[in-house]
Design a protein around this motif. Structure first.
Motif, PDB file in Angstrom:
ATOM      1  N   LYS A 334       0.820  -1.215   0.000  1.00 13.01           N
ATOM      2  CA  LYS A 334       0.000   0.000   0.000  1.00 13.01           C
ATOM      3  C   LYS A 334       0.854   1.266   0.000  1.00 13.01           C
ATOM      4  O   LYS A 334       0.324   2.372  -0.067  1.00 13.01           O
ATOM      5  N   ARG A 335       2.182   1.098   0.038  1.00 15.39           N
ATOM      6  CA  ARG A 335       3.077   2.240   0.165  1.00 15.39           C
ATOM      7  C   ARG A 335       3.880   2.424  -1.121  1.00 15.39           C
ATOM      8  O   ARG A 335       4.181   1.461  -1.828  1.00 15.39           O
ATOM      9  N   GLU A 339       8.905   4.477   0.091  1.00 15.02           N
ATOM     10  CA  GLU A 339       8.577   4.194   1.487  1.00 15.02           C
ATOM     11  C   GLU A 339       8.827   2.726   1.819  1.00 15.02           C
ATOM     12  O   GLU A 339       9.168   2.393   2.959  1.00 15.02           O
ATOM     13  N   ARG A 340       8.660   1.841   0.842  1.00  8.54           N
ATOM     14  CA  ARG A 340       8.988   0.436   1.081  1.00  8.54           C
ATOM     15  C   ARG A 340      10.478   0.297   1.386  1.00  8.54           C
ATOM     16  O   ARG A 340      10.875  -0.431   2.307  1.00  8.54           O
TER      17      ARG A 340
END
Length: 565
Positions: A334-335, A339-340
């Motif tokens: 979902k990122r 951000e992962r």
């Protein structure tokens, strides 16, 4: 004579299997008009092919670009690998004919079977047709970089003829079969390249039922084949049920090959089906080839098609990972990618992700997860390229190795998990058997799972240049005239005066694959894998330069391929 384009100084490999020779190629309009030792033409556009091979454009007979061509006129990733003609409508799934209220069902079926997002299909296509001929008319209207033809699919035909009953295991009635044959007749009269069906139990609609046609009786299949016979053209293709629900003696598989042989004998038309090796039944492929040859000895024309490499699921932090059973790993989806990667760098989050993955029962064997080297991917499944081997060399677990490699490549790390054609010895055996044709590259399908549209580049670079599996003349024939002739695509797949000027100018020594990348360029921002290729100086479609050293030259000269042409 006058030419528009002259390809000068190259080594012509004409697609017929004839010996390569140094020659110039002259093109006027959309046709090759001369192949001569030297063409002196000052007014033509000159393309320097010195030190290069000049080949016909490659003909890919097994794609699922049915929807993608609506929003991607380039036909990526196929176009980056010398492909100039593609066949849609494989595996029985097509977007025509369309039953009343059936567009959503067809879109959902394509998503379920081929992993092409339903939303992209519904929003990306105009759906302004009901018949297969209307669908081909739409293909006529849209800009195309590649030549595009298609088969009419059993799923759509059966749904249009029978509605929801098309999914039942009970046999079709005589009236049902007549209605199906009428749809196929209309498609063939409009120029369909043939008919495709799906028999494998792996292909299912979203509620879990097998797709329409899975349990069709031989009467139904023979009747449809007879339609092709009456037209005197078209190929009958099957995603067949091989080895499924079968014993060691393979009676069901033998029967599956037998009905294909009978369709061919009755109709006089060629039949083709997909074939791959698997460690689960390591000799199935060779036994199927034997069954096929037995049918052909009795007057049939049946040909398996396979791929030039393992069919593998792609995994990486940019999309799916091997550890997604864990909720924290799933939450990463979902990122954004940045951000992962931040989560993998953060010591606390990293520790949590490692612990979660290592405490779960592994779903994939790290020894069968192969790292595709960044920028120079290999597909030969060497043990030293496995994730397990990388982890052992680093002295860490497979999960930690995955995280480290993902960070070191800024998220570009791609793993492949081969599930078909797992033995390269078996692949080599199939590729050198004249009965077996090249297909199953599945361009446009399983877009978030696989990327095999690069098959021509892999075939020529790995099998031909590096391993010398076949002479270059035979290798090019396999990619061009062999596939074109099987599907009745006339005047393509060869370089000869009068043939359409679909041409590649390529550097065999320089052929290479780029790393697969996960991008979000489908309608609605949906994602897919893409893969580029290097070593193609020029790709011409219908006499016009389409790609110049991998860059689009600004023209879309592709045409609709019709069996009636």
């Amino acid at each position: 004579m006058g030419f528009d384009v002259v390809i000068r100084g190259g080594t012509v490999v004409d697609g017929t299997g004839a010996p390569a020779r140094r020659a110039d190629v002259g093109i006027k309009g959309d046709r090759v008009t001369a192949i001569e030792d030297h063409i002196d033409e000052s007014s033509a556009r000159m393309l320097d092919a010195k030190g290069r091979l000049v080949t016909p454009g490659f003909v890919d007979i097994h794609t699922h670009l049915d929807a993608q061509i609506a929003w991607d006129p380039m036909g990526t990733s196929s176009c980056w690998h010398g492909v100039t003609s593609v066949v849609l409508g494989n595996c029985g799934v097509t977007f025509a004919p369309v039953a009343e209220g059936g567009r959503e069902t067809l879109a959902e079926m394509m998503e379920s079977v081929e992993d092409i997002p339903r939303g992209a299909i519904l929003n990306g296509l105009p759906w302004d047709w009901t018949s297969y001929g209307g669908y081909l008319d739409w293909i006529d209207r849209i800009p195309k970089g590649l030549n595009v033809g298609g088969m009419v699919g059993h799923c759509a035909v059966r749904l249009a003829a029978m509605g929801d009953r098309s999914l039942a295991e009970t046999p079709a009635t005589g009236d049902d079969i007549d209605a199906m044959c009428a749809h196929v007749d209309e498609a063939m009269a409009s120029g369909a390249l043939g008919f495709s069906t799906s028999r494998t139990l792996l292909h299912r609609v979203p509620d879990g039922r097998p797709v329409p046609g899975t349990f069709a009786t031989t009467d139904e299949l023979y009747a449809i084949g007879d339609v092709l016979g009456r037209h005197g053209r078209g190929v009958f293709e099957s995603a067949s049920r091989l080895g499924e629900r079968d014993t060691e003696e393979l009676p069901n598989t033998r029967a599956e090959v037998a009905w294909m042989g009978e369709v061919s004998r009755r109709s006089g038309r060629p039949v083709t089906f997909g074939l791959a090796q698997s460690f689960s039944r390591p000799d199935l492929y060779s036994r199927v080839i034997t069954f096929t040859k037995e049918e052909n000895e009795r007057g049939a024309s049946v040909r398996p098609q396979t791929t030039a490499r393992a069919i593998g699921i792609l995994l990486g932090i940019a999309n799916r990972t091997p550890f997604d059973r864990g909720p924290n790993w799933r939450a990463l989806h979902k990122r954004p990618l940045s951000e992962r990667l931040d989560a993998l760098r953060d010591p606390a989050q990293r520790a949590e992700l490692v612990a979660e993955a290592e405490s779960a029962t592994p779903t994939l064997d790290a020894a069968m997860l192969f790292v595709l080297p960044d920028g120079a991917p290999r597909y030969d499944m060497r043990p030293e390229d496995s994730l397990a081997a990388h982890a052992a060399r680093r002295g860490v677990s497979a999960v930690e190795a995955f995280i480290d490699l993902s960070l070191e490549t800024e998220g570009r790390l791609t793993l492949t998990y081969p599930f078909l054609n797992q033995s390269l010895d078996a692949v080599a055996e199939m590729l050198t058997d004249p009965l077996v044709t090249l297909g199953l590259a599945d361009a446009g399908a399983h877009v978030g799972q696989i990327m095999d549209a690069s098959q021509p580049t892999l075939f020529l670079s790995y099998w031909i240049r590096d391993r010398g599996l076949l002479p270059i003349e035979e290798a090019v024939r396999r990619l061009t005239s062999d596939t074109a002739q099987l599907f009745g695509i006339r005047d393509r797949g060869v370089l000869a005066p009068g043939a359409y000027a679909d041409v590649n100018v390529l550097d065999l020594d320089g052929l290479a694959l780029s790393s697969p990348m996960y991008v979000h360029d489908f309608p609605g921002g949906a994602g897919r894998y893409v893969q580029g290729g290097r070593g193609y100086d020029y790709t011409l479609v219908n006499g016009q330069v389409f790609l110049d050293h991998g860059e689009h030259a600004g023209v879309f000269a592709g045409r609709t391929l019709r069996s009636t042409d």
